[in-house]
Design a protein around this motif. Structure first.
Motif, PDB file in Angstrom:
ATOM      1  N   UNK A 114       0.829  -1.205   0.000  1.00 57.30           N
ATOM      2  CA  UNK A 114       0.000   0.000   0.000  1.00 57.30           C
ATOM      3  C   UNK A 114       0.863   1.255   0.000  1.00 57.30           C
ATOM      4  N   UNK A 115       1.966   1.238   0.775  1.00 57.49           N
ATOM      5  CA  UNK A 115       2.857   2.392   0.839  1.00 57.49           C
ATOM      6  C   UNK A 115       3.517   2.651  -0.515  1.00 57.49           C
ATOM      7  N   UNK A 116       4.050   1.596  -1.142  1.00 61.40           N
ATOM      8  CA  UNK A 116       4.730   1.770  -2.423  1.00 61.40           C
ATOM      9  C   UNK A 116       3.778   2.267  -3.499  1.00 61.40           C
ATOM     10  N   UNK A 117       2.591   1.687  -3.583  1.00 59.06           N
ATOM     11  CA  UNK A 117       1.630   2.102  -4.596  1.00 59.06           C
ATOM     12  C   UNK A 117       1.174   3.540  -4.366  1.00 59.06           C
ATOM     13  N   UNK A 118       0.983   3.910  -3.101  1.00 55.71           N
ATOM     14  CA  UNK A 118       0.602   5.293  -2.790  1.00 55.71           C
ATOM     15  C   UNK A 118       1.729   6.252  -3.137  1.00 55.71           C
ATOM     16  N   UNK A 119       2.948   5.864  -2.808  1.00 56.45           N
ATOM     17  CA  UNK A 119       4.090   6.750  -3.062  1.00 56.45           C
ATOM     18  C   UNK A 119       4.310   6.954  -4.558  1.00 56.45           C
ATOM     19  N   UNK A 120       4.036   5.924  -5.356  1.00 49.16           N
ATOM     20  CA  UNK A 120       4.158   6.034  -6.805  1.00 49.16           C
ATOM     21  C   UNK A 120       3.016   6.850  -7.411  1.00 49.16           C
ATOM     22  N   UNK A 121       1.848   6.812  -6.786  1.00 52.37           N
ATOM     23  CA  UNK A 121       0.664   7.371  -7.409  1.00 52.37           C
ATOM     24  C   UNK A 121       0.303   8.779  -7.014  1.00 52.37           C
ATOM     25  N   UNK A 122       0.814   9.247  -5.877  1.00 47.73           N
ATOM     26  CA  UNK A 122       0.401  10.558  -5.371  1.00 47.73           C
ATOM     27  C   UNK A 122       1.383  11.641  -5.822  1.00 47.73           C
ATOM     28  N   UNK A 123       0.910  12.680  -6.515  1.00 47.29           N
ATOM     29  CA  UNK A 123       1.807  13.797  -6.869  1.00 47.29           C
ATOM     30  C   UNK A 123       2.086  14.650  -5.640  1.00 47.29           C
ATOM     31  N   UNK A 124       3.351  14.842  -5.315  1.00 47.77           N
ATOM     32  CA  UNK A 124       3.728  15.606  -4.130  1.00 47.77           C
ATOM     33  C   UNK A 124       4.451  16.894  -4.524  1.00 47.77           C
ATOM     34  N   UNK A 125       4.290  17.897  -3.705  1.00 44.79           N
ATOM     35  CA  UNK A 125       5.022  19.153  -3.875  1.00 44.79           C
ATOM     36  C   UNK A 125       6.523  18.883  -3.678  1.00 44.79           C
ATOM     37  N   UNK A 126       7.357  19.496  -4.509  1.00 46.96           N
ATOM     38  CA  UNK A 126       8.795  19.244  -4.437  1.00 46.96           C
ATOM     39  C   UNK A 126       9.603  20.442  -3.937  1.00 46.96           C
ATOM     40  N   UNK A 127       8.923  21.541  -3.619  1.00 48.45           N
ATOM     41  CA  UNK A 127       9.636  22.747  -3.210  1.00 48.45           C
ATOM     42  C   UNK A 127       9.997  22.777  -1.737  1.00 48.45           C
ATOM     43  N   UNK A 128      10.641  23.863  -1.294  1.00 45.98           N
ATOM     44  CA  UNK A 128      11.133  23.955   0.090  1.00 45.98           C
ATOM     45  C   UNK A 128      10.142  24.560   1.087  1.00 45.98           C
ATOM     46  N   UNK A 129       9.038  25.160   0.602  1.00 47.84           N
ATOM     47  CA  UNK A 129       8.128  25.842   1.508  1.00 47.84           C
ATOM     48  C   UNK A 129       7.373  24.860   2.403  1.00 47.84           C
ATOM     49  N   UNK A 130       7.218  25.241   3.662  1.00 46.74           N
ATOM     50  CA  UNK A 130       6.534  24.395   4.645  1.00 46.74           C
ATOM     51  C   UNK A 130       5.613  25.274   5.492  1.00 46.74           C
TER      52      UNK A 130
END
Length: 317
Positions: free
Chosen positions: A147-163
């Motif tokens: 489930x973790x691997x499939x989610x990590x492959x499928x979810x687009x995540x922000x790549x910038x430095x802002x938090x």
């Protein structure tokens, strides 16, 4: 910062191809020449050399290298001459479908890459091997790890430095409630947060967790999860905090104790040489009080040693 050393004045890809062909002729292979050329060309230059070799000799250089070299040197060189995305896809395919399944190697590659790298990698995997990466993961893994691997492959995540510090603190509390605060673990919360948040955000979550609960998020992951699921979460967390520190630890573990995990050693060296190997070397020396080059020199031999040292550099501290 890359560790790749490229000559200030390069010969043409055509002349490199001719020199490689000469190195293959006669009795045995002139590995010194092969290493002196291919270990000192970047991915674009290597691609041009492969094109020129095919044009000149009607033969695939990759195939020729596979017949001329042997052992760990062959394995490392064949991965090195691939383009970076094709190399990652090939490592994944070998880890998932090879003679020996290496789920931790596959997990490392997936959980240490950026979302944009993963999207291109999935496309390349499909083009090279005729099936979806997600299909092979589903076939080889199970449970929360899958489930973790499939989610990590499928979810687009922000790549910038802002938090957003308040959002990071909220996630820290969510993870605490899902793990250490309750009896049993709510794995879905861990999967959701670890797969949907950026690296910068996860580093902030870890800092907030430490501040709010006076214990590390890494220790919480170790206490609340296990096996390959734990390994995947820790890979994401450690890469979020320090990719160089993470890979320095992988290299140390590969060369620690009796014997060497050459698969891990090769995987990290060939995939990080053109990205951040200089930072990895600095972290390695800081943590283990010896240079990475010294460690590789102690644990390898022959042309295999020469090739790896040509990639990482022979600097001494």
């Amino acid at each position: 910062m890359a560790s790749l050393s490229v000559p200030p004045v390069l010969t043409s890809p055509r002349n490199d191809a001719i020199a490689l062909h000469r190195a293959f002729k006669g009795f045995g292979c002139d590995s010194t020449t092969v290493i002196s050329i291919l270990a000192h060309r970047d991915s674009t230059q290597r691609a041009f050399i492969l094109q020129e070799y095919r044009a000149l000799y009607r033969q695939d250089l990759y195939h020729r290298l596979s017949t001329e070299l042997s052992g760990h040197h062959k394995k490392a060189m064949l991965l090195w001459v691939l383009d970076p995305v094709g190399r990652d896809a090939t490592i994944l395919n070998q880890a998932l479908n090879g003679e020996i399944t290496d789920l931790r190697g596959a997990t490392e590659v997936i959980c240490s890459r950026t979302p944009s790298q993963l999207q291109i990698m999935k496309q390349t995997y499909r083009a090279l091997f005729g099936c979806y990466l997600e299909h092979d993961i589903t076939e080889r893994t199970f449970g929360d790890h899958q489930k973790l691997l499939l989610a990590y492959l499928g979810v687009p995540r922000y790549e910038g430095p802002q938090v957003d510090p308040s959002a990071a603190a909220y996630d820290a509390r969510e993870l605490y409630r899902a793990g250490e605060r309750r009896l049993g673990t709510n794995e879905r919360t861990f999967i959701r947060i670890f797969s949907e948040r950026s690296w910068a955000h996860m580093a902030s979550v870890a800092a907030a967790y430490q501040h709010m609960f006076t214990r590390s998020l890494e220790k919480a992951v170790k206490n609340e999860t296990s096996g390959n699921f734990e390994f995947g979460l820790l890979t994401i967390l450690r890469c979020a905090q320090s990719p160089a520190g993470y890979f320095a630890k992988v290299l140390h573990k590969a060369m620690k104790g009796l014997g060497t995990s050459d698969t891990a050693l090769i995987r990290v060296v060939v995939t990080r040489t053109e990205i951040d190997m200089q930072y990895i070397k600095a972290e390695y020396h800081k943590k283990y009080k010896r240079s990475l080059a010294d460690a590789i020199h102690s644990e390898t031999s022959g042309n295999y040693r020469s090739f790896l040292l040509s990639l990482v550099g022979r600097d001494r501290y």
